[in-house]
Design a protein around this motif. Structure first.
Motif, short mmCIF file in Angstrom:
data_model
loop_
_atom_site.label_atom_id
_atom_site.label_comp_id
_atom_site.label_asym_id
_atom_site.label_seq_id
_atom_site.Cartn_x
_atom_site.Cartn_y
_atom_site.Cartn_z
N VAL A 139 -2.45 6.70 7.51
CA VAL A 139 -3.04 6.39 8.81
C VAL A 139 -3.49 4.93 8.79
O VAL A 139 -4.16 4.49 7.85
N TYR A 140 -3.13 4.19 9.85
CA TYR A 140 -3.49 2.78 9.98
C TYR A 140 -4.25 2.57 11.28
O TYR A 140 -3.98 3.24 12.29
N ASN A 141 -5.19 1.60 11.27
CA ASN A 141 -5.89 1.26 12.50
C ASN A 141 -5.11 0.21 13.27
O ASN A 141 -4.03 -0.23 12.85
N ILE A 142 -5.66 -0.26 14.39
CA ILE A 142 -4.95 -1.18 15.27
C ILE A 142 -4.71 -2.53 14.60
O ILE A 142 -3.82 -3.28 14.98
N ARG A 143 -5.50 -2.84 13.55
CA ARG A 143 -5.35 -4.10 12.82
C ARG A 143 -4.35 -4.00 11.68
O ARG A 143 -4.14 -4.95 10.93
N GLY A 144 -3.76 -2.81 11.53
CA GLY A 144 -2.79 -2.62 10.47
C GLY A 144 -3.40 -2.27 9.13
O GLY A 144 -2.71 -2.28 8.10
N GLU A 145 -4.69 -1.95 9.10
CA GLU A 145 -5.37 -1.60 7.86
C GLU A 145 -5.22 -0.11 7.60
O GLU A 145 -5.46 0.71 8.50
N ARG A 146 -4.84 0.24 6.37
CA ARG A 146 -4.73 1.66 6.03
C ARG A 146 -6.13 2.26 5.94
O ARG A 146 -7.00 1.72 5.26
N VAL A 147 -6.36 3.37 6.62
CA VAL A 147 -7.68 4.00 6.63
C VAL A 147 -7.68 5.37 5.98
O VAL A 147 -8.73 5.88 5.60
#
Length: 681
Positions: A622-630
């Motif tokens: 799962v990634y956020n809108i900034r492309g960071e894996r969460v």
């Protein structure tokens, strides 16, 4: 002798041919006016919310004096406690009613019947509700009880020709509603009765207003309805139906709104019209079969009502019929339940009531259509039941003997192929117009298939869809998601050749002609075996003559005809939960598949389905809108078969994330796919 036999045979052949030609010609001659028979499924884009429905029985331990649910002598005090508890469990009235509001209470009043007969809303339920509303600001609430009974008062006799004498001396007197106006327990409460058929007596049309309903579903009404101004002026609207069987399947919160159509405009009954306008203004109901409008009229009127809350009288209910049926003075179709329900969402409340009667809510067009237009949710997973549970409260009601009440609701969601000409083909129903037709799993909008369509009636009108073309064959395709593997019955109908495949196997093959009468909803039943999960349903039909339509439903196998016709648990749909990643053969089942995210948007959990044809290593991030894996949902070798990915909106450390857009990236054998999600806390 031989000559006479030949002459006789020639006569019968000629007679039969003439009759068949006449029968087919009537299909065009007797057609209803040209109204839409289908629309793009994307027309309906309503997003529904979770709902709470309360069920309170007379044996609830929280009541001061619990009574058995079969106690016919249930007292006023117990009923009031049940109503108060149900309203409280459902969230109360304070959220939408304020001091000084005009609150319209809409009971179900048909015939002059006393309380407790199951045909009309028990006045004691309404009395208890009046007290609860008044408690918001005692003495400062404006409470109106409004109903448009299909039975006339004396001053309404000139608007009809069906009744030789008035049915009411005073408005709803037999049902006990006049007594509320002088009830000492209601002293100091501003209360009046409003005849929604029209008022005042000297000019019943004075208080009626014609209103527009954008996107109305009942086409013959043209998006316009007459409504009493009290409905339009109400600050809050509470539906108080009695729960019972009806020709449309059932009566509850939604069906109760037919009473909003004023009978001095629409007739006594409301599909009869009135002499004053040549009986032009009326509800169409089932008079244009095989097109049926009653459920659509119900949804339109429910939308106009703007229902804020529902309290259901399920004390004494009726099975088999909407009216009390008597033998030697005893009501033979009464079902004693001593139950009260309440909820904010009228669709969810009707869903629960259907299940309490042993019915499938998906068989009620007015419930499923109301969900499509955004009046509430019909999804069991989104309905929270508080108080008593459905399983211990439900009873099996005898269904309506009307064809519309017996059949339930056929599948309306299909994708349709292009039309194939049968010119020069000797046996078109057996001719493979599609390659490997049994194994086809078409995608909407590709390879000659339509976008997802919603057909407006149980009989799928291909005659209109193909612009009245003849001498053609076409296919219709849908999936059915079954909750479990089980035996079932396929209920179906057509007037010409028809072939049906279920999961690649032929389950029905008819190659003759027959009469599919206007009021028929099915002609045949066949036993089938449904698999758990997705089932592929392909229908192939031939059109040479007649009207060109078909019907299909998947029903529980029931030997007792009083209860049969319920759709099995599950949902029809037009797209697979699995999207092909490996595109070896477009339009056919692939080896590794990923489903769409559901629900989306979501506020608790979201699910995605995976299907593998072999053991495979799969990762899901799962990634956020900034492309960071969460979050890492999956990083493992999974077995062959079906799997469910679940994400609850948290990060790797189980912290709940903020609302926003997220992406699930799934990497399978040689492919990566991304699903966009909207998380709403």
């Amino acid at each position: 002798m031989a000559f006479r036999r030949s002459a006789r045979m020639l006569f019968f052949i000629t007679f039969f041919s003439c009759w068949l030609a006449w029968d087919f010609s009537q299909a065009d001659k007797n057609r209803a006016p040209e109204y839409e028979s289908y629309k793009l499924a994307s027309t309906f884009n309503a997003v529904t919310e979770e709902a709470t429905v309360a069920i309170v029985r007379s044996d609830d331990a929280a009541l001061q004096n619990p009574l058995p649910i079969n106690d016919a002598n249930i007292d006023d005090r117990t009923i009031e406690q049940m109503v108060r508890r149900a309203i409280a469990l459902a969230g109360g009235l304070d959220g939408f009613i304020r001091s000084g509001d005009m609150v319209l209470i809409k009971p179900n009043i048909v015939d002059p019947e006393e309380p407790g007969t199951g045909e009309v809303t028990d006045v004691r339920v309404v009395k208890a509700l009046i007290k609860v509303v008044n408690d918001i600001d005692p003495g400062n609430m404006d409470i109106v009880i409004g109903e448009g009974s299909p039975r006339p008062m004396d001053y309404e006799m000139k608007y009809q020709t069906s009744w030789s004498s008035p049915c009411w001396q005073e408005l709803w007197d037999v049902c006990g509603y006049q007594d509320l106006l002088k009830d000492p327990e209601l002293a100091g409460i501003t209360l009046r009765l409003s005849n929604l058929n029209g008022s005042p007596p000297e000019d019943p049309w004075r208080d009626l207003v014609e209103v527009e309903l954008p996107n109305g579903q009942a086409s013959p009404q043209g998006g316009r309805y007459w409504i009493h101004k009290d409905v339009l002026n109400a600050d809050a609207y509470i539906a108080v139906p009695v729960m019972k069987i009806h020709t449309v399947g059932m009566t509850c919160a939604l069906k109760n709104q037919i009473g909003l159509a004023p009978s001095t405009k629409y007739g006594f009954s409301k599909n009869g019209g009135i002499p004053q306008d040549g009986r032009m203004t009326k509800l169409t109901h089932h008079s244009q079969a095989p097109k049926h409008w009653t459920d659509k009229e119900i949804v339109d009127l429910s939308a106009l009502a703007g229902i804020d809350f529902v309290v259901v009288d399920a004390l004494a209910c009726l099975e088999r019929s909407k009216s009390a049926e008597r033998k030697n003075g005893v009501i033979t179709n009464l079902v004693r339940m001593n139950t009260v329900l309440a909820g904010v969402d009228p669709v969810a409340t009707d869903h629960v009531c259907a299940r309490l009667m042993g019915l499938n809510p998906d068989d009620m067009e007015h419930i499923t259509l109301a969900e499509r237009v955004g009046l509430g949710t019909n999804q069991a997973a989104d309905i929270k039941i508080v108080g008593a549970d459905i399983a211990s409260t439900a009873r099996r009601f005898i269904k309506s003997t009307a064809k519309t009440g017996d059949y339930g609701q056929g599948n309306r969601d299909w994708i349709v192929s292009e039309a194939f000409s049968i010119d020069g083909i000797d046996d078109p129903i057996d001719h493979p117009f599609l390659l490997d037709e049994a194994e086809i799993a078409p995608q909407p909008g590709r390879d000659g298939w339509s976008e997802p369509l919603y057909f407006t009636d149980d009989r799928i009108d291909l005659y209109s869809y193909f612009d009245k073309s003849r001498n053609i064959v076409s296919y219709a395709f849908a999936y059915f998601d079954a909750l479990k593997a089980q035996e079932a019955e396929l209920w179906l109908g057509s007037d010409e050749a028809m072939k049906i495949w279920l999961n690649g196997e032929i389950v029905y093959d008819y190659d003759k002609t027959r009469t599919f009468a206007d009021d028929d909803l099915y002609l045949d039943k066949v036993n089938i075996a449904v698999s758990a999960g997705e089932n592929r349903l392909l229908v192939k039909t031939l059109h040479k003559f007649s009207r060109y339509d078909f019907s299909v439903n998947i029903c529980e196998p029931v030997t007792d005809s009083r209860y049969d016709g319920n759709r099995i648990a599950g949902k029809f749909k037009t797209s697979s939960a699995y999207t092909a990643i490996k595109d070896d053969a477009p339009g056919f089942i692939s080896d590794f598949q990923v489903g769409q995210a559901y629900p989306n948007p979501f506020n608790h959990t979201v699910r995605l389905f995976l299907r593998c044809s072999a053991n495979e290593h799969v990762t899901a991030m799962v990634y956020n809108i900034r492309g960071e894996r969460v979050n890492t949902l999956l990083e493992d070798t999974i077995d062959r078969g079906e799997h469910i990915l679940i994400w609850n909106g948290t990060d790797d450390e189980n912290n709940v994330l903020t609302s926003g857009t997220y992406f699930i990236q799934i990497h399978g054998p040689n492919q990566t796919i991304v699903r966009k999600l909207s998380f709403v806390r």
